[in-house]
Design a protein around this motif. Structure first.
Motif, PDB file in Angstrom:
ATOM      1  N   PHE A 179     -51.849  13.818   2.805  1.00 35.16           N
ATOM      2  CA  PHE A 179     -52.378  12.675   2.055  1.00 35.16           C
ATOM      3  C   PHE A 179     -53.726  12.278   2.657  1.00 35.16           C
ATOM      4  O   PHE A 179     -53.907  11.180   3.185  1.00 35.16           O
ATOM      5  CB  PHE A 179     -51.383  11.514   2.079  1.00 35.16           C
ATOM      6  N   ASP A 180     -54.663  13.222   2.570  1.00 36.70           N
ATOM      7  CA  ASP A 180     -55.961  13.048   3.222  1.00 36.70           C
ATOM      8  C   ASP A 180     -56.885  12.127   2.439  1.00 36.70           C
ATOM      9  O   ASP A 180     -58.038  11.950   2.812  1.00 36.70           O
ATOM     10  CB  ASP A 180     -56.633  14.404   3.452  1.00 36.70           C
ATOM     11  N   PHE A 181     -56.378  11.547   1.368  1.00 31.31           N
ATOM     12  CA  PHE A 181     -57.153  10.566   0.615  1.00 31.31           C
ATOM     13  C   PHE A 181     -56.777   9.139   1.031  1.00 31.31           C
ATOM     14  O   PHE A 181     -57.293   8.166   0.475  1.00 31.31           O
ATOM     15  CB  PHE A 181     -56.911  10.741  -0.894  1.00 31.31           C
ATOM     16  N   VAL A 198     -49.812   5.354  -4.851  1.00 30.17           N
ATOM     17  CA  VAL A 198     -49.761   5.040  -6.280  1.00 30.17           C
ATOM     18  C   VAL A 198     -51.158   4.782  -6.827  1.00 30.17           C
ATOM     19  O   VAL A 198     -51.497   5.188  -7.943  1.00 30.17           O
ATOM     20  CB  VAL A 198     -48.845   3.823  -6.527  1.00 30.17           C
ATOM     21  N   LYS A 199     -52.000   4.130  -6.024  1.00 26.95           N
ATOM     22  CA  LYS A 199     -53.378   3.853  -6.439  1.00 26.95           C
ATOM     23  C   LYS A 199     -54.150   5.157  -6.658  1.00 26.95           C
ATOM     24  O   LYS A 199     -55.042   5.233  -7.497  1.00 26.95           O
ATOM     25  CB  LYS A 199     -54.075   2.993  -5.385  1.00 26.95           C
ATOM     26  N   ASN A 200     -53.788   6.184  -5.892  1.00 27.61           N
ATOM     27  CA  ASN A 200     -54.430   7.496  -6.010  1.00 27.61           C
ATOM     28  C   ASN A 200     -53.451   8.495  -6.619  1.00 27.61           C
ATOM     29  O   ASN A 200     -53.280   9.609  -6.113  1.00 27.61           O
ATOM     30  CB  ASN A 200     -54.885   7.979  -4.629  1.00 27.61           C
ATOM     31  N   ILE A 201     -52.813   8.105  -7.723  1.00 27.19           N
ATOM     32  CA  ILE A 201     -51.703   8.889  -8.274  1.00 27.19           C
ATOM     33  C   ILE A 201     -52.134  10.288  -8.682  1.00 27.19           C
ATOM     34  O   ILE A 201     -51.372  11.251  -8.528  1.00 27.19           O
ATOM     35  CB  ILE A 201     -51.047   8.142  -9.465  1.00 27.19           C
ATOM     36  N   THR A 202     -53.358  10.444  -9.190  1.00 24.38           N
ATOM     37  CA  THR A 202     -53.811  11.778  -9.595  1.00 24.38           C
ATOM     38  C   THR A 202     -53.872  12.709  -8.390  1.00 24.38           C
ATOM     39  O   THR A 202     -53.419  13.862  -8.447  1.00 24.38           O
ATOM     40  CB  THR A 202     -55.198  11.703 -10.267  1.00 24.38           C
ATOM     41  N   LYS A 203     -54.413  12.216  -7.277  1.00 20.56           N
ATOM     42  CA  LYS A 203     -54.496  13.027  -6.057  1.00 20.56           C
ATOM     43  C   LYS A 203     -53.106  13.275  -5.483  1.00 20.56           C
ATOM     44  O   LYS A 203     -52.826  14.355  -4.948  1.00 20.56           O
ATOM     45  CB  LYS A 203     -55.388  12.335  -5.032  1.00 20.56           C
ATOM     46  N   LEU A 204     -52.235  12.278  -5.596  1.00 20.16           N
ATOM     47  CA  LEU A 204     -50.865  12.451  -5.120  1.00 20.16           C
ATOM     48  C   LEU A 204     -50.159  13.556  -5.897  1.00 20.16           C
ATOM     49  O   LEU A 204     -49.504  14.425  -5.308  1.00 20.16           O
ATOM     50  CB  LEU A 204     -50.101  11.137  -5.253  1.00 20.16           C
ATOM     51  N   GLY A 209     -47.823  18.997  -6.290  1.00 18.82           N
ATOM     52  CA  GLY A 209     -47.777  20.308  -6.913  1.00 18.82           C
ATOM     53  C   GLY A 209     -47.487  20.252  -8.399  1.00 18.82           C
ATOM     54  O   GLY A 209     -47.230  19.182  -8.978  1.00 18.82           O
ATOM     55  N   THR A 210     -47.491  21.410  -9.021  1.00 22.47           N
ATOM     56  CA  THR A 210     -47.308  21.516 -10.468  1.00 22.47           C
ATOM     57  C   THR A 210     -45.918  21.052 -10.895  1.00 22.47           C
ATOM     58  O   THR A 210     -44.925  21.352 -10.245  1.00 22.47           O
ATOM     59  CB  THR A 210     -47.497  22.985 -10.904  1.00 22.47           C
ATOM     60  N   GLY A 211     -45.875  20.309 -11.987  1.00 18.14           N
ATOM     61  CA  GLY A 211     -44.594  19.960 -12.594  1.00 18.14           C
ATOM     62  C   GLY A 211     -44.118  18.549 -12.358  1.00 18.14           C
ATOM     63  O   GLY A 211     -43.170  18.099 -13.003  1.00 18.14           O
ATOM     64  N   PHE A 212     -44.748  17.805 -11.429  1.00 18.12           N
ATOM     65  CA  PHE A 212     -44.304  16.449 -11.122  1.00 18.12           C
ATOM     66  C   PHE A 212     -44.844  15.455 -12.143  1.00 18.12           C
ATOM     67  O   PHE A 212     -46.037  15.422 -12.427  1.00 18.12           O
ATOM     68  CB  PHE A 212     -44.771  16.025  -9.730  1.00 18.12           C
ATOM     69  N   ALA A 213     -43.967  14.618 -12.686  1.00 17.11           N
ATOM     70  CA  ALA A 213     -44.354  13.516 -13.568  1.00 17.11           C
ATOM     71  C   ALA A 213     -43.914  12.217 -12.897  1.00 17.11           C
ATOM     72  O   ALA A 213     -42.745  12.068 -12.521  1.00 17.11           O
ATOM     73  CB  ALA A 213     -43.704  13.653 -14.942  1.00 17.11           C
ATOM     74  N   PHE A 214     -44.843  11.282 -12.735  1.00 18.06           N
ATOM     75  CA  PHE A 214     -44.575  10.027 -12.037  1.00 18.06           C
ATOM     76  C   PHE A 214     -43.913   9.031 -12.977  1.00 18.06           C
ATOM     77  O   PHE A 214     -44.436   8.732 -14.050  1.00 18.06           O
ATOM     78  CB  PHE A 214     -45.895   9.458 -11.505  1.00 18.06           C
ATOM     79  N   TYR A 229     -34.242  -0.737  -4.958  1.00 20.76           N
ATOM     80  CA  TYR A 229     -35.576  -0.307  -5.380  1.00 20.76           C
ATOM     81  C   TYR A 229     -35.936   1.021  -4.696  1.00 20.76           C
ATOM     82  O   TYR A 229     -36.023   1.095  -3.464  1.00 20.76           O
ATOM     83  CB  TYR A 229     -36.617  -1.376  -5.056  1.00 20.76           C
ATOM     84  N   ILE A 230     -36.131   2.053  -5.522  1.00 18.40           N
ATOM     85  CA  ILE A 230     -36.518   3.380  -5.034  1.00 18.40           C
ATOM     86  C   ILE A 230     -38.026   3.391  -4.801  1.00 18.40           C
ATOM     87  O   ILE A 230     -38.794   2.942  -5.654  1.00 18.40           O
ATOM     88  CB  ILE A 230     -36.119   4.456  -6.057  1.00 18.40           C
ATOM     89  N   ASP A 231     -38.455   3.918  -3.655  1.00 21.07           N
ATOM     90  CA  ASP A 231     -39.891   3.913  -3.346  1.00 21.07           C
ATOM     91  C   ASP A 231     -40.701   4.553  -4.466  1.00 21.07           C
ATOM     92  O   ASP A 231     -41.620   3.938  -5.004  1.00 21.07           O
ATOM     93  CB  ASP A 231     -40.161   4.650  -2.026  1.00 21.07           C
ATOM     94  N   MET A 232     -40.377   5.793  -4.816  1.00 19.70           N
ATOM     95  CA  MET A 232     -41.075   6.477  -5.908  1.00 19.70           C
ATOM     96  C   MET A 232     -40.100   7.409  -6.628  1.00 19.70           C
ATOM     97  O   MET A 232     -39.313   8.091  -5.976  1.00 19.70           O
ATOM     98  CB  MET A 232     -42.279   7.280  -5.384  1.00 19.70           C
TER      99      MET A 232
END
Length: 346
Positions: A179-181, A198-204, A209-214, A229-232
């Protein structure tokens, strides 16, 4: 013949789809032809070029003389053709690569990857993810292969999931996540790190990797009238399952696995549909403490993986080379081609 608006829209959409498919086939065919041409030229160069005979220099000059407006036959690119033909002698592999890479992507891998099998692994990932040229370079420089394939991972996927989901889940997991951003701050708490992710969701998502949908952070679930409450929470399109991610600021503790097991069970009961595969848990810690994590997961019922994460100014010496240095960035800028080198040259 009369038709309503819905019929017309359907017809137009069908025609548009056919046009796009045809355009794709044209591009794919052109790229395949280019790869085969360059590979064949590379084979000829390797057969005739010896040290001191300036075969490549003369060839570049003569092609330029007869085809002055044709791009892609500089000395530099002819050397790439020769290197490509020397690296891959099998025509079947060349044809496969032409469907996975542009020529510029191909030359970037020729520059940065020495091992054939690792080269082919990145080519396959490139096809799956549709990386830009710069993204491909960044993934190689950030050592994605080492983190995703060679890493000493902690999970119970093999025991808790059936093939092929178990293998795919294992391949999806990275260690560490970079998480170098996110800029590390002294005393930074878990929620602050989560907010930055979450603020940098695109970079996250790119790092995951491919296939993750937030689907959300601090995702609310209710069990026996009590709020949790689940973190993410994510959904993975290829694994076809929910992925529960819990973030911890410090080192792994055995009780973290029990809490994550609870969340995964709850998501299986409350959110998972019949078409979904079993939910997976991913615990992100600053230090996963491998043996402690392994013992903690051994008798856990649900599929769970544990990985470390790294932030800026939080990289131990052994991970420092995973991020590009100032010299790497300067070199990357210098590698950007001039306008007269577009259209096939690297």
């Amino acid at each position: 013949m009369l038709f309503n608006n819905n019929d017309y829209v359907s017809i137009v959409n069908d025609i548009k789809a056919r046009i796009k498919q045809a355009q794709y086939r044209v591009i794919a065919t052109a790229n395949s032809e280019l790869f085969m041409l360059y590979w064949n030229i590379g084979c000829v160069i390797n057969e005739n070029s010896v040290w001191g005979n300036k075969f490549i220099e003369n060839l570049a000059r003569d092609i330029k003389h007869d085809f002055p407006d044709t791009k892609g036959y500089s000395i530099r690119n002819l050397k790439y053709m020769a290197k490509f033909a020397k690296t891959f002698t099998e025509i079947e592999i060349v044809q496969t690569l032409s469907a996975q890479l542009s020529w510029s992507h191909n030359t970037a891998l020729l520059d940065k990857v020495k091992d054939r099998e690792v080269f082919l692994w990145y080519a396959e990932r490139n096809k799956e993810s549709g990386w830009s040229l710069e993204t491909l370079k960044e993934e190689v420089e950030d050592k994605l292969y080492e983190r995703q394939v060679l890493a000493d991972k902690s999970s119970n996927f093999e025991q808790r999931l059936l093939p092929p989901q178990s293998e795919l889940a294992e391949q999806t997991l990275k260690d560490p996540y970079m998480f170098d951003f996110i800029q590390y701050r002294e005393g930074m708490r878990e929620r602050a790190i989560e907010d930055e992710l979450v603020k940098n969701i695109t970079k996250l998502l790119l790092e995951l990797g491919t296939g993750f949908a937030f689907l959300g952070n601090q995702y609310h679930i209710e069990v026996e009238n009590e709020d949790f409450y689940i973190d993410m929470l994510f959904y993975h399109m290829e694994l076809r399952c929910y992925i529960v991610v819990e973030l911890k600021r410090g080192s792994f503790m055995p009780e973290y696995a029990g809490k994550l097991n609870f969340y995964v069970s709850a998501v299986d009961d409350l959110l998972k549909k019949e078409v979904d595969n079993p939910t997976i848990g991913l615990l992100l810690c600053k230090n996963k403490r491998g043996m402690i994590a392994e013992y903690s997961l051994r008798d856990i019922d649900k599929p769970i993986g544990v990985s470390e994460y790294k932030l800026i100014k939080d990289l131990p010496e052994k991970y420092e080379n995973l991020l590009p240095s100032a010299e790497d960035i300067a070199k990357r800028i210098a590698d950007i081609p001039d306008d007269d080198e577009q259209g096939g040259e690297p």
